[in-house]
Design an enzyme around this catalytic site. Structure first.
Site, mmCIF file in Angstrom:
data_model
loop_
_atom_site.group_PDB
_atom_site.id
_atom_site.type_symbol
_atom_site.label_atom_id
_atom_site.label_comp_id
_atom_site.label_asym_id
_atom_site.label_seq_id
_atom_site.Cartn_x
_atom_site.Cartn_y
_atom_site.Cartn_z
ATOM 1 N N GLY A 111 0.339 -1.427 -0.289
ATOM 2 C CA GLY A 111 0.098 -0.033 -0.053
ATOM 3 C C GLY A 111 0.917 1.515 0.342
ATOM 4 O O GLY A 111 0.854 1.992 -0.394
ATOM 5 N N THR A 113 3.776 1.930 -0.594
ATOM 6 C CA THR A 113 4.278 2.134 -2.413
ATOM 7 C C THR A 113 3.505 2.847 -3.720
ATOM 8 O O THR A 113 3.892 3.463 -4.115
ATOM 9 C CB THR A 113 5.019 0.889 -2.888
ATOM 10 O OG1 THR A 113 6.128 0.267 -1.759
ATOM 11 C CG2 THR A 113 5.537 0.933 -4.210
ATOM 12 N N ILE A 134 2.343 -9.477 1.811
ATOM 13 C CA ILE A 134 1.606 -11.025 2.424
ATOM 14 C C ILE A 134 0.554 -10.490 2.903
ATOM 15 O O ILE A 134 0.186 -11.616 3.655
ATOM 16 C CB ILE A 134 3.093 -11.724 3.599
ATOM 17 C CG1 ILE A 134 3.325 -11.047 4.581
ATOM 18 C CG2 ILE A 134 4.307 -12.217 3.099
ATOM 19 C CD1 ILE A 134 3.585 -11.261 5.957
ATOM 20 N N ASP A 135 0.369 -9.250 3.528
ATOM 21 C CA ASP A 135 -1.032 -8.862 4.815
ATOM 22 C C ASP A 135 -2.124 -8.217 3.397
ATOM 23 O O ASP A 135 -3.390 -8.928 3.881
ATOM 24 C CB ASP A 135 -0.409 -7.678 4.911
ATOM 25 C CG ASP A 135 0.932 -7.319 5.282
ATOM 26 O OD1 ASP A 135 1.606 -6.134 5.814
ATOM 27 O OD2 ASP A 135 1.105 -8.380 6.196
ATOM 28 N N ARG A 170 -2.730 -26.997 26.770
ATOM 29 C CA ARG A 170 -2.690 -26.501 26.769
ATOM 30 C C ARG A 170 -2.954 -24.508 25.768
ATOM 31 O O ARG A 170 -3.683 -25.764 24.965
ATOM 32 C CB ARG A 170 -0.804 -25.318 26.662
ATOM 33 C CG ARG A 170 -0.003 -25.875 27.815
ATOM 34 C CD ARG A 170 1.036 -25.549 27.843
ATOM 35 N NE ARG A 170 2.274 -26.061 29.416
ATOM 36 C CZ ARG A 170 4.044 -26.034 28.940
ATOM 37 N NH1 ARG A 170 4.569 -26.503 27.443
ATOM 38 N NH2 ARG A 170 4.821 -25.768 29.490
ATOM 39 N N HIS A 179 0.113 -6.393 9.724
ATOM 40 C CA HIS A 179 0.082 -5.226 10.366
ATOM 41 C C HIS A 179 -1.250 -4.721 10.299
ATOM 42 O O HIS A 179 -2.138 -5.112 11.280
ATOM 43 C CB HIS A 179 0.479 -4.693 8.865
ATOM 44 C CG HIS A 179 0.979 -3.340 8.946
ATOM 45 N ND1 HIS A 179 1.024 -2.834 9.833
ATOM 46 C CD2 HIS A 179 0.290 -1.686 8.289
ATOM 47 C CE1 HIS A 179 1.790 -1.800 9.926
ATOM 48 N NE2 HIS A 179 1.107 -1.301 8.763
ATOM 49 N N ARG A 282 0.816 -20.262 26.128
ATOM 50 C CA ARG A 282 2.725 -20.112 25.526
ATOM 51 C C ARG A 282 1.994 -19.564 24.604
ATOM 52 O O ARG A 282 1.518 -19.021 23.955
ATOM 53 C CB ARG A 282 2.961 -21.914 25.333
ATOM 54 C CG ARG A 282 3.507 -22.077 26.519
ATOM 55 C CD ARG A 282 4.748 -21.309 27.364
ATOM 56 N NE ARG A 282 4.793 -22.313 28.546
ATOM 57 C CZ ARG A 282 4.672 -22.543 29.921
ATOM 58 N NH1 ARG A 282 3.602 -21.944 29.991
ATOM 59 N NH2 ARG A 282 4.932 -23.521 30.770
HETATM 60 O O1 F6P Z 1 3.886 -5.300 5.376
HETATM 61 C C1 F6P Z 1 4.459 -6.653 5.749
HETATM 62 C C2 F6P Z 1 4.978 -6.714 7.116
HETATM 63 O O2 F6P Z 1 5.413 -7.837 7.822
HETATM 64 C C3 F6P Z 1 3.910 -7.153 8.412
HETATM 65 O O3 F6P Z 1 2.820 -7.856 8.569
HETATM 66 C C4 F6P Z 1 4.075 -6.476 9.001
HETATM 67 O O4 F6P Z 1 3.737 -5.400 10.459
HETATM 68 C C5 F6P Z 1 6.141 -5.521 8.972
HETATM 69 O O5 F6P Z 1 5.673 -5.940 7.306
HETATM 70 C C6 F6P Z 1 6.869 -5.881 9.555
HETATM 71 O O6 F6P Z 1 7.589 -4.840 8.781
HETATM 72 P P1 F6P Z 1 9.331 -4.724 9.442
HETATM 73 O O7 F6P Z 1 9.700 -6.023 8.199
HETATM 74 O O8 F6P Z 1 9.769 -3.429 8.804
HETATM 75 O O9 F6P Z 1 9.570 -5.257 11.001
#
Ligand code: F6P
Length: 364
Positions: A111, A113, A134-135, A170, A179, A282
């Site tokens: 997003g 970018t 990946i989000d 557990r 994110h 855990r």
């Molecule tokens: O946007 C991809 C992502 O992996 C998110 O899921 C995660 O919150 C963030 O990047 C982590 O960012 P960085 O790799 O800069 O720690």
């Protein structure tokens, strides 16, 4: 007139980036006879004019490679740390684009970018983008490359956590990336058979989560898997965020940074559940495992499809678009329409309904 294309990867890395670079590169060079140059480390590399050759040999053998051979960064053209000061480096980027004789800049990213690409389009560059993360939170595309691979990694992790949770009676709380969107936790939670799925879009009540776990215990299942998206928040925290936003007279849902970092919040949730249920808890934080390694077949296919579609757009001199996945094909979406949008999980999404259908609790 043979076009010269620059390509960069920006934001968090993800599986499938190299497959996309290959798709764009091979189609541009072999199919359309264009020149292509790799730009290192996202927009920072363009600002510093750091490039690498990307024709022929460099495009071979990268389909299965994780990460990005170009390198990446989270730097933004208009807010770039340079010599200890955050500066607007758009002019330098525009100058380097022309100094390299580029006719088009291809940006692979999420997003953020898309927003930065729109700014450069508005600064006069010809830009085409692909949706990567990946989000899976980029708007107006069915999905993004990287998501399917991360889904598989997180699902495999949940599969493995079931056996140890069962053996020790557990609660295992597994934190999943995403994110501010819950797609990855939702998808992996369903695929992995998590008993509870917590996502940012459905603020949860920890007592309701505990009740679901206690109900399982009463039915002779004194173990539970809680898949929690890193951005998931409790109803109390959500109310506090809204109150803070109201105080700031910011009527939009404020992006108020949570008072705890993700892992702290996950650890606190596990402690609360242990206290409320009497079961040991855990925590497993999957973190960057979800971004590593070779892309799945689905991501390789998606990245190749979108990469070649980007080359077609460039050949037609159709700039200012993101190539969005749509069904079996792809459609060009104007950068103005996608920049600044975030695709979050609608609480009434069919995946949510399906999870509820098999008895999964969302803590609500
Ligand atoms: O946007 C991809 C992502 O992996 C998110 O899921 C995660 O919150 C963030 O990047 C982590 O960012 P960085 O790799 O800069 O720690």
């Amino acid at each position: 007139m043979t076009q010269s294309i620059g390509i960069l990867t920006s934001g968090g890395d993800s599986p499938g980036l190299n497959a996309a670079i290959r798709g764009v590169g091979k189609a541009c060079v072999s199919h359309y006879g264009m020149h292509i140059v790799g730009i290192r480390d996202g927009f920072r590399g363009l600002m510093e004019n750091r490039t690498m050759p990307l024709e022929g040999e460099q495009l071979s053998g990268i389909l299965t490679l994780g990460g990005t051979i170009l390198g990446t960064s989270r730097d933004k053209p208009h807010k770039m740390p340079v010599n200890g000061k955050v500066q607007d480096m758009t002019e330098t980027i525009v100058a380097n684009y022309h100094a390299n004789g580029l006719d088009c800049l291809v940006c692979l990213g999420g997003g953020g970018t898309q927003k930065n690409a729109l700014r450069l389009q508005q600064a006069g560059l010809n830009v085409v983008t692909l949706p990567k993360t990946i989000d899976n939170d980029v708007a107006l595309t069915d999905t993004t490359f990287g998501f399917d691979t991360a889904l598989g990694i997180a699902t495999d992790a949940i599969d493995r956590l079931h056996s140890t949770a069962h053996s020790h009676h557990r609660i295992i709380v597994v934190e999943i990336m995403g994110h501010r969107a819950g797609w990855l936790a939702l998808g992996a939670g369903i695929a992995g058979g998590a008993d509870v799925i917590l996502v940012p879009e459905i603020p949860y009540d920890v007592e309701v989560v505990a009740d679901a776990i206690k109900a399982r215990k009463r039915k002779g299942k004194p173990f539970s898997i809680v898949a929690v998206a890193e951005g998931a928040i409790s109803r109390q925290e959500f109310a506090a965020q809204m109150a803070a936003a109201a105080k700031k007279k910011d009527k939009k849902v404020a992006v108020v940074e949570p008072e705890l970092v993700y892992a702290e919040r996950t650890l606190r949730l596990a402690q609360q559940l242990e206290h409320l249920t009497g079961l040991e808890a855990r925590v497993t934080i999957l973190g960057h495992l979800q971004r590593g390694g070779t892309p799945s077949a689905a991501d390789r296919l998606l990245a190749t499809r979108l990469g070649t579609a980007a080359a077609d757009l460039i050949e037609q001199r159709q700039y200012g678009f993101m190539v969005a996945a749509r069904g079996e094909s792809s459609v060009p979406v104007r950068l103005e329409d996608v920049a600044g949008q975030v695709k979050t999980v609608p609480p009434d999404h069919p995946w949510v309904a399906s999870a509820r259908g098999v008895g999964t609790s969302f803590g609500d």
